[in-house]
Design a protein around this motif. Structure first.
Motif, mmCIF file in Angstrom:
data_model
loop_
_atom_site.group_PDB
_atom_site.id
_atom_site.type_symbol
_atom_site.label_atom_id
_atom_site.label_comp_id
_atom_site.label_asym_id
_atom_site.label_seq_id
_atom_site.Cartn_x
_atom_site.Cartn_y
_atom_site.Cartn_z
ATOM 1 N N ILE A 79 60.310 40.288 74.835
ATOM 2 C CA ILE A 79 61.479 41.041 75.283
ATOM 3 C C ILE A 79 62.288 40.219 76.286
ATOM 4 C CG2 ILE A 79 62.212 43.110 76.541
ATOM 5 C CD1 ILE A 79 61.245 43.604 73.639
ATOM 6 N N VAL A 92 66.888 41.120 76.530
ATOM 7 C CA VAL A 92 67.228 42.518 76.301
ATOM 8 C C VAL A 92 67.562 43.152 77.652
ATOM 9 C CG1 VAL A 92 66.324 44.729 75.486
ATOM 10 C CG2 VAL A 92 65.756 42.631 74.282
ATOM 11 N N GLU A 106 66.535 49.164 78.038
ATOM 12 C CA GLU A 106 66.688 49.145 76.587
ATOM 13 C C GLU A 106 65.347 49.387 75.892
ATOM 14 O OE1 GLU A 106 68.567 48.443 72.897
ATOM 15 O OE2 GLU A 106 69.501 48.558 74.860
ATOM 16 N N ILE A 162 62.529 51.248 71.367
ATOM 17 C CA ILE A 162 63.772 50.498 71.530
ATOM 18 C C ILE A 162 64.929 51.472 71.341
ATOM 19 C CG2 ILE A 162 65.151 48.600 70.637
ATOM 20 C CD1 ILE A 162 62.512 47.321 69.717
ATOM 21 N N LYS A 208 70.859 47.489 67.672
ATOM 22 C CA LYS A 208 71.186 46.057 67.707
ATOM 23 C C LYS A 208 69.977 45.217 68.128
ATOM 24 C CE LYS A 208 72.925 46.018 72.408
ATOM 25 N NZ LYS A 208 73.945 45.602 73.314
ATOM 26 N N THR A 209 69.116 45.778 68.958
ATOM 27 C CA THR A 209 67.911 45.051 69.377
ATOM 28 C C THR A 209 66.947 44.917 68.215
ATOM 29 O OG1 THR A 209 68.200 45.979 71.582
ATOM 30 C CG2 THR A 209 66.069 44.996 71.090
ATOM 31 N N LYS A 214 68.302 42.318 65.901
ATOM 32 C CA LYS A 214 68.074 40.979 66.458
ATOM 33 C C LYS A 214 66.640 40.525 66.196
ATOM 34 C CE LYS A 214 69.081 38.596 70.795
ATOM 35 N NZ LYS A 214 69.476 38.787 72.190
#
Length: 80
Positions: free
Chosen positions: A19, A24, A28, A38, A42-43, A46
């Motif tokens: 992380i 991040v 988040e 999460i 978008k995380t 990714k």
């Protein structure tokens, strides 16, 4: 090689490093006892993109190690 007293500690420590490496935003990600939560898609996207990029490299490495193991066995049989 790292050795940990408890397997849960090893996994949570590695997830925290991952992380941090992904940079991040704080808040988040939340850690449960057995899960990582999460907030933003978008995380996850990714993470998935990085996994897809690394998957072929990891598969090739595993195949090479297996082939080396098999070939060494054949070589040792021939040598004996």
């Amino acid at each position: 090689t790292f050795r940990f007293a408890h397997p849960y500690f090893a996994v949570s420590w590695l997830v925290m490093i991952l992380i941090e490496a992904l940079e991040v935003e704080e808040g988040e990600v939340a850690f449960g006892k057995t899960k990582v939560f999460i907030r933003q898609p978008k995380t996850i996207q990714k993470l998935e993109k990085l996994f897809q990029a690394a998957k072929h490299r990891l598969a090739t490495s595993i195949q090479a190690q297996w082939r080396m193991y098999v070939c060494r066995g054949h070589y040792l049989k021939l040598k004996a």
